[in-house]
Design an enzyme around this catalytic site. Structure first.
Site, PDB file in Angstrom:
ATOM      1  N   CYS A   2      10.850   6.283  -3.310  1.00 35.33           N
ATOM      2  CA  CYS A   2      12.247   6.372  -3.695  1.00 35.33           C
ATOM      3  C   CYS A   2      13.066   6.153  -2.431  1.00 35.33           C
ATOM      4  O   CYS A   2      12.533   6.171  -1.327  1.00 35.33           O
ATOM      5  CB  CYS A   2      12.557   7.748  -4.258  1.00 35.33           C
ATOM      6  SG  CYS A   2      11.480   8.205  -5.623  1.00 35.33           S
ATOM      7  N   ARG A  28      13.206   0.192  -2.906  1.00 36.32           N
ATOM      8  CA  ARG A  28      12.204   1.255  -2.843  1.00 36.32           C
ATOM      9  C   ARG A  28      11.895   1.879  -4.200  1.00 36.32           C
ATOM     10  O   ARG A  28      10.951   2.655  -4.345  1.00 36.32           O
ATOM     11  CB  ARG A  28      12.702   2.379  -1.907  1.00 36.32           C
ATOM     12  CG  ARG A  28      12.966   1.916  -0.502  1.00 36.32           C
ATOM     13  CD  ARG A  28      13.435   3.072   0.352  1.00 36.32           C
ATOM     14  NE  ARG A  28      12.409   4.071   0.493  1.00 36.32           N
ATOM     15  CZ  ARG A  28      11.459   4.054   1.403  1.00 36.32           C
ATOM     16  NH1 ARG A  28      11.403   3.066   2.259  1.00 36.32           N
ATOM     17  NH2 ARG A  28      10.566   5.013   1.457  1.00 36.32           N
ATOM     18  N   TRP A  76      11.742   5.834  -8.067  1.00 38.88           N
ATOM     19  CA  TRP A  76      10.543   5.215  -8.640  1.00 38.88           C
ATOM     20  C   TRP A  76       9.747   6.385  -9.192  1.00 38.88           C
ATOM     21  O   TRP A  76       9.217   7.200  -8.439  1.00 38.88           O
ATOM     22  CB  TRP A  76       9.768   4.462  -7.573  1.00 38.88           C
ATOM     23  CG  TRP A  76       8.610   3.670  -8.080  1.00 38.88           C
ATOM     24  CD1 TRP A  76       8.654   2.414  -8.615  1.00 38.88           C
ATOM     25  CD2 TRP A  76       7.224   4.062  -8.080  1.00 38.88           C
ATOM     26  NE1 TRP A  76       7.386   2.013  -8.952  1.00 38.88           N
ATOM     27  CE2 TRP A  76       6.488   3.001  -8.639  1.00 38.88           C
ATOM     28  CE3 TRP A  76       6.550   5.199  -7.669  1.00 38.88           C
ATOM     29  CZ2 TRP A  76       5.109   3.045  -8.787  1.00 38.88           C
ATOM     30  CZ3 TRP A  76       5.170   5.251  -7.826  1.00 38.88           C
ATOM     31  CH2 TRP A  76       4.474   4.177  -8.377  1.00 38.88           C
ATOM     32  N   ASN A 102      12.014  12.127  -1.949  1.00 34.39           N
ATOM     33  CA  ASN A 102      11.095  10.991  -2.032  1.00 34.39           C
ATOM     34  C   ASN A 102       9.721  11.532  -1.679  1.00 34.39           C
ATOM     35  O   ASN A 102       9.556  12.109  -0.601  1.00 34.39           O
ATOM     36  CB  ASN A 102      11.523   9.909  -1.017  1.00 34.39           C
ATOM     37  CG  ASN A 102      10.502   8.810  -0.866  1.00 34.39           C
ATOM     38  OD1 ASN A 102       9.764   8.523  -1.793  1.00 34.39           O
ATOM     39  ND2 ASN A 102      10.469   8.188   0.298  1.00 34.39           N
ATOM     40  N   GLY A 103       8.746  11.400  -2.604  1.00 34.90           N
ATOM     41  CA  GLY A 103       7.407  11.897  -2.312  1.00 34.90           C
ATOM     42  C   GLY A 103       6.876  12.708  -3.476  1.00 34.90           C
ATOM     43  O   GLY A 103       7.329  12.552  -4.612  1.00 34.90           O
ATOM     44  N   GLU A 490      -3.351 -14.928  -1.996  1.00 29.40           N
ATOM     45  CA  GLU A 490      -1.930 -14.623  -1.844  1.00 29.40           C
ATOM     46  C   GLU A 490      -1.079 -15.391  -2.869  1.00 29.40           C
ATOM     47  O   GLU A 490      -0.137 -14.836  -3.452  1.00 29.40           O
ATOM     48  CB  GLU A 490      -1.491 -14.956  -0.400  1.00 29.40           C
ATOM     49  CG  GLU A 490      -0.027 -14.771  -0.088  1.00 29.40           C
ATOM     50  CD  GLU A 490       0.501 -13.354  -0.297  1.00 29.40           C
ATOM     51  OE1 GLU A 490      -0.286 -12.439  -0.557  1.00 29.40           O
ATOM     52  OE2 GLU A 490       1.734 -13.181  -0.243  1.00 29.40           O
ATOM     53  N   LYS A 494       1.316 -13.529  -5.589  1.00 29.61           N
ATOM     54  CA  LYS A 494       2.748 -13.808  -5.709  1.00 29.61           C
ATOM     55  C   LYS A 494       3.098 -14.163  -7.148  1.00 29.61           C
ATOM     56  O   LYS A 494       4.074 -13.685  -7.701  1.00 29.61           O
ATOM     57  CB  LYS A 494       3.176 -14.973  -4.798  1.00 29.61           C
ATOM     58  CG  LYS A 494       3.288 -14.716  -3.354  1.00 29.61           C
ATOM     59  CD  LYS A 494       4.423 -13.825  -2.910  1.00 29.61           C
ATOM     60  CE  LYS A 494       4.038 -12.381  -2.918  1.00 29.61           C
ATOM     61  NZ  LYS A 494       3.381 -11.848  -1.774  1.00 29.61           N
ATOM     62  N   GLU A 497       2.816 -11.067  -9.563  1.00 31.82           N
ATOM     63  CA  GLU A 497       3.745  -9.946  -9.417  1.00 31.82           C
ATOM     64  C   GLU A 497       5.168 -10.288  -9.800  1.00 31.82           C
ATOM     65  O   GLU A 497       5.896  -9.415 -10.274  1.00 31.82           O
ATOM     66  CB  GLU A 497       3.657  -9.273  -8.044  1.00 31.82           C
ATOM     67  CG  GLU A 497       4.270  -9.964  -6.881  1.00 31.82           C
ATOM     68  CD  GLU A 497       4.095  -9.179  -5.575  1.00 31.82           C
ATOM     69  OE1 GLU A 497       4.172  -7.948  -5.570  1.00 31.82           O
ATOM     70  OE2 GLU A 497       3.893  -9.835  -4.546  1.00 31.82           O
ATOM     71  N   HIS A 513     -19.857 -19.851 -10.193  1.00 29.53           N
ATOM     72  CA  HIS A 513     -20.650 -18.668 -10.544  1.00 29.53           C
ATOM     73  C   HIS A 513     -19.980 -17.799 -11.608  1.00 29.53           C
ATOM     74  O   HIS A 513     -20.321 -16.640 -11.756  1.00 29.53           O
ATOM     75  CB  HIS A 513     -20.937 -17.835  -9.287  1.00 29.53           C
ATOM     76  CG  HIS A 513     -21.729 -18.577  -8.267  1.00 29.53           C
ATOM     77  ND1 HIS A 513     -23.074 -18.888  -8.437  1.00 29.53           N
ATOM     78  CD2 HIS A 513     -21.364 -19.133  -7.095  1.00 29.53           C
ATOM     79  CE1 HIS A 513     -23.494 -19.580  -7.400  1.00 29.53           C
ATOM     80  NE2 HIS A 513     -22.477 -19.742  -6.571  1.00 29.53           N
ATOM     81  N   LYS A 610       8.855  -1.679  -3.302  1.00 36.69           N
ATOM     82  CA  LYS A 610       8.556  -2.395  -2.066  1.00 36.69           C
ATOM     83  C   LYS A 610       7.581  -1.622  -1.184  1.00 36.69           C
ATOM     84  O   LYS A 610       6.682  -2.194  -0.594  1.00 36.69           O
ATOM     85  CB  LYS A 610       9.876  -2.620  -1.322  1.00 36.69           C
ATOM     86  CG  LYS A 610       9.742  -3.314   0.000  1.00 36.69           C
ATOM     87  CD  LYS A 610       9.529  -4.780  -0.199  1.00 36.69           C
ATOM     88  CE  LYS A 610       9.356  -5.532   1.092  1.00 36.69           C
ATOM     89  NZ  LYS A 610       8.621  -6.786   0.871  1.00 36.69           N
TER      90      LYS A 610
HETATM   91  O1  M6R Z   1       4.443  -2.483   3.524  1.00 35.92           O
HETATM   92  P1  M6R Z   1       3.040  -2.994   3.378  1.00 35.92           P
HETATM   93  O2  M6R Z   1       2.848  -4.321   3.995  1.00 35.92           O
HETATM   94  O3  M6R Z   1       2.020  -2.011   3.863  1.00 35.92           O
HETATM   95  O4  M6R Z   1       2.818  -3.168   1.830  1.00 35.92           O
HETATM   96  C1  M6R Z   1       1.567  -3.518   1.324  1.00 35.92           C
HETATM   97  C2  M6R Z   1       1.654  -3.967  -0.107  1.00 35.92           C
HETATM   98  O5  M6R Z   1       2.153  -2.928  -0.910  1.00 35.92           O
HETATM   99  C3  M6R Z   1       2.543  -5.189  -0.271  1.00 35.92           C
HETATM  100  O6  M6R Z   1       2.108  -6.250   0.501  1.00 35.92           O
HETATM  101  C4  M6R Z   1       2.565  -5.629  -1.767  1.00 35.92           C
HETATM  102  O7  M6R Z   1       1.318  -6.098  -2.146  1.00 35.92           O
HETATM  103  C5  M6R Z   1       3.654  -6.685  -1.979  1.00 35.92           C
HETATM  104  N1  M6R Z   1       4.404  -6.391  -3.155  1.00 35.92           N
HETATM  105  C6  M6R Z   1       3.104  -8.044  -2.135  1.00 35.92           C
HETATM  106  O8  M6R Z   1       4.092  -8.994  -2.351  1.00 35.92           O
END
Ligand code: M6R
Length: 615
Positions: A2, A28, A76, A102-103, A490, A494, A497, A513, A610
């Site tokens: 959060c 966040r 969140w 937050n937590g 990657e 992308k 998500e 395989h 994020k």
């Molecule tokens: O802040 P961080 O790089 O540690 O975050 C790691 C992942 O949570 C972050 O890369 C996540 O997979 C992204 N949403 C990918 O786009």
């Protein structure tokens, strides 16, 4: 997960200040938001489920416009679904205090039962409300807010960043504390402020105090924040200057942060690398302790820990470090590493990679590695983050604030940092000659215009055409080999998500395989095909896909692969080691345009946040 903010300012209008802060922290968490302000001798609270706009709408009546002190939250959800009742701030039964959090309070059920037994009635499903009642009870007994927060936190297990205000203090003081999630405080000319991220502070001042775990801070107008430990022992936390430009927190002329951040990548390369390159000596100078020849020669193994996109950069680091410095590398999901029983030694370097530096699993993995005797180094984008503070050495990436939930420019910065580290390690260990070092360093300088060409109008319209052509496909398979296998991972991450379509990344040679059974005309196969030692192998994998009627899209510089494709994006030729940095750009853009064509919320994809500060 959060975002929290707080402010006491000289002039009226704190609601606007809080909303501006929350807007910057919305990345966040964004399922509900709220503010609490001291207004006309009472604590006034407005909170709404849904995006921040709904809260803003609820505040347009201007009823709270005279307030000068308050706290705010963007959520969140962890305990209780997103709803008005579960949105923060929460108060105690008498409305004496308001609190944002937050937590997670791990012993909340126990504390809630105790409070209920003493007659307290709860108004939400959250763990946070427990804290509000605890603090309220202490204040009712005559404690200052500062002492009430300290006494309450002494009873709490879990991790938190909190901020509280109290009616008794009449808005003259705010109290905040951290144990786990990030929290920074600052005193500017017009007010005092707190926030989960410096992004929300730099509009007021660049001089920021990062709180440490176990710190409690009291903010009052006209003086530097008072910081103590939970037991009241005073501590000095000097302010640090943050060089981020407040403009960087805006979208500029771009419709989305993600697109802006993709376009910033050539500059990110320059900022992260160019000042550190030493052309003459064919080497890299990080300008910070931890990377001397002696220190690097003592390493005989590297253990990478990271999550998500950062983990993909970690896979690339593996190819680079093994290839250029001849040091064996293991790569682990941080969330798995922390629960296996890894074998590390004093000559192992644990390399934690993270954009935010606050990812709970990555931090836990780093701590575990350290407790097992390994040396620790971070590749991180956020100065003052927990990871940077806890690692023994850090390579700061210079991506600037990354707001889009889908990580793009931070990934490129991580790959660049890994390349720099591999070159330094290779030079320190005598594996790379002066000449090789010079070539590697010069190659990096050539990359910027090539990245820019992939962001030019022609390349971008090719990508958009691919996105349009493929948007109704049932699924996507991303294939790559060698150092471009992580780019396949990657690209798939992308796409899933932000476009919510099923996509999988696979090593191209592994396709036969199993995944080959998926291939039919409704499946698009994106093949990362660069010129280089593995180009021929990738071509045969591509033939296997074509033979089964798959729709093939080639991203890369290998002309023979391009000739066999249904669609393609041609990527400039560069050194094999740097090819991931170019190849990822069209893949980021494919995901972006696919999501855009579907009208999805690109910067705030559903269910995500994020910074994942919970396990
Ligand atoms: O802040 P961080 O790089 O540690 O975050 C790691 C992942 O949570 C972050 O890369 C996540 O997979 C992204 N949403 C990918 O786009």
């Amino acid at each position: 997960m959060c975002g929290i903010v707080g402010a006491i300012q000289r002039d009226a209008g704190v609601v606007q200040t809080l909303l501006e802060g929350l807007r910057l922290l919305e990345y966040r968490g964004y399922d509900s938001a709220g503010v609490a302000v001291l207004d006309a001798g009472a604590i006034a609270i407005r909170r709404k489920a849904g995006r921040l706009e709904r809260l803003e709408l609820a505040l347009t009546d201007g009823a709270l416009s005279a307030a000068r002190a308050g706290i705010g939250h963007t959520r969140w959800a962890t305990h209780g679904p997103p709803s008005d009742e579960n949105a923060h701030p929460h108060t105690d039964a008498e409305g004496r205090v308001a609190l944002v959090h937050n937590g997670i309070v791990e012993n909340w059920a126990e504390l809630r039962a105790e409070l209920e037994a003493s007659g307290v009635r709860f108004a939400s499903d959250t763990d946070t409300e427990v804290l509000a009642h605890l603090v309220g009870r202490e204040v009712a007994r005559g404690s200052s807010l500062f002492d009430a927060v300290r006494a309450s936190l002494a009873r709490v297990r879990g991790y938190y960043a909190i901020a509280a205000l109290s009616l008794e203090e009449q808005g003259a003081r705010l109290v905040c504390a951290r144990s786990g999630p990030p929290l920074a405080v600052a005193a500017g000319p017009d007010g005092v402020y707190l926030a989960s991220d410096v992004l929300a502070l730099i509009a007021h001042t660049r001089d920021v105090v990062f709180l440490e775990d176990g710190d409690v801070a009291e903010l009052e107008l006209g003086r530097a924040p008072r910081v103590t430990r939970i037991d009241g022992t005073p501590v000095e936390r000097p302010a640090r200057r943050v060089e981020w430009d407040p403009e960087a927190a805006g979208k500029g002329s771009f419709p989305h942060f993600m697109l802006k951040e993709i376009h910033e990548q050539p500059d990110v390369l320059a900022r992260t690398a160019f000042d550190r390159l030493r052309l003459e000596s064919g080497d890299v100078d990080f300008g910070v302790p931890g990377f001397s020849d002696a220190e690097l020669r003592a390493i005989d193994r590297v253990q990478v820990v990271a999550c998500g996109t950062a983990l993909h950069a970690g896979w690339i680091a593996r190819y680079l470090i093994e290839g250029l410095a001849r040091v064996p590398v293991d790569v682990d999901y941080a969330s798995e590493f922390r629960y296996r029983e890894p074998v590390l030694s004093a000559s192992t370097l644990a390399l934690a990679i993270s954009q935010s530096g606050e990812t709970a699993d990555t931090l836990a993995a780093l701590r575990l590695a350290r407790s097992l005797g390994a040396r620790t180094t971070a590749i991180c984008n956020v100065l003052g983050s927990t990871l940077v503070r806890e690692a023994q050495a850090t390579i700061l990436t210079q991506a600037g604030p990354e707001i889009g939930v889908a990580s793009t420019k931070a990934f490129v910065a991580q790959c660049v940092a890994a390349y720099l580290f591999a070159v330094r390690l290779g030079r320190a260990r005598g594996v790379l000659s002066l000449q090789q070092g010079r070539e590697l360093v010069s190659d990096l300088r050539l990359l910027r215009p090539q990245m820019e060409s992939l962001l030019g109008e022609r390349a971008v319209s090719e990508v958009r055409a691919i996105a349009r052509q493929n948007q109704s496909q049932r699924g996507f398979l991303f294939l790559g080999r060698g150092i471009n296998y992580p780019i396949a991972l990657e690209g798939a991450l992308k796409l899933k998500e932000i476009s919510y379509v099923h996509a999988e990344g696979y090593p191209a040679g592994e396709m036969k395989h199993g995944p080959i059974a998926l291939i039919d005309p409704e499946m698009s196969i994106l093949v990362v095909a660069s010129r280089g030692p593995l180009a021929e192998k990738v071509r045969s994998n591509l033939e296997q896909v074509r033979a089964r009627g798959g729709h093939v899209i080639v991203i890369g510089s290998d002309e023979e692969s391009i000739a066999k494709s249904d669609e393609h994006v041609r990527v400039p030729v560069c050194s094999e080691w740097l090819s991931p940095i170019l190849n990822v750009i069209p893949l980021q853009l494919v995901a972006y345009h696919m999501a855009d064509l579907k009208g999805l919320d690109i910067d705030k994809p559903r269910n995500l946040a994020k910074s994942v500060t919970v396990e």
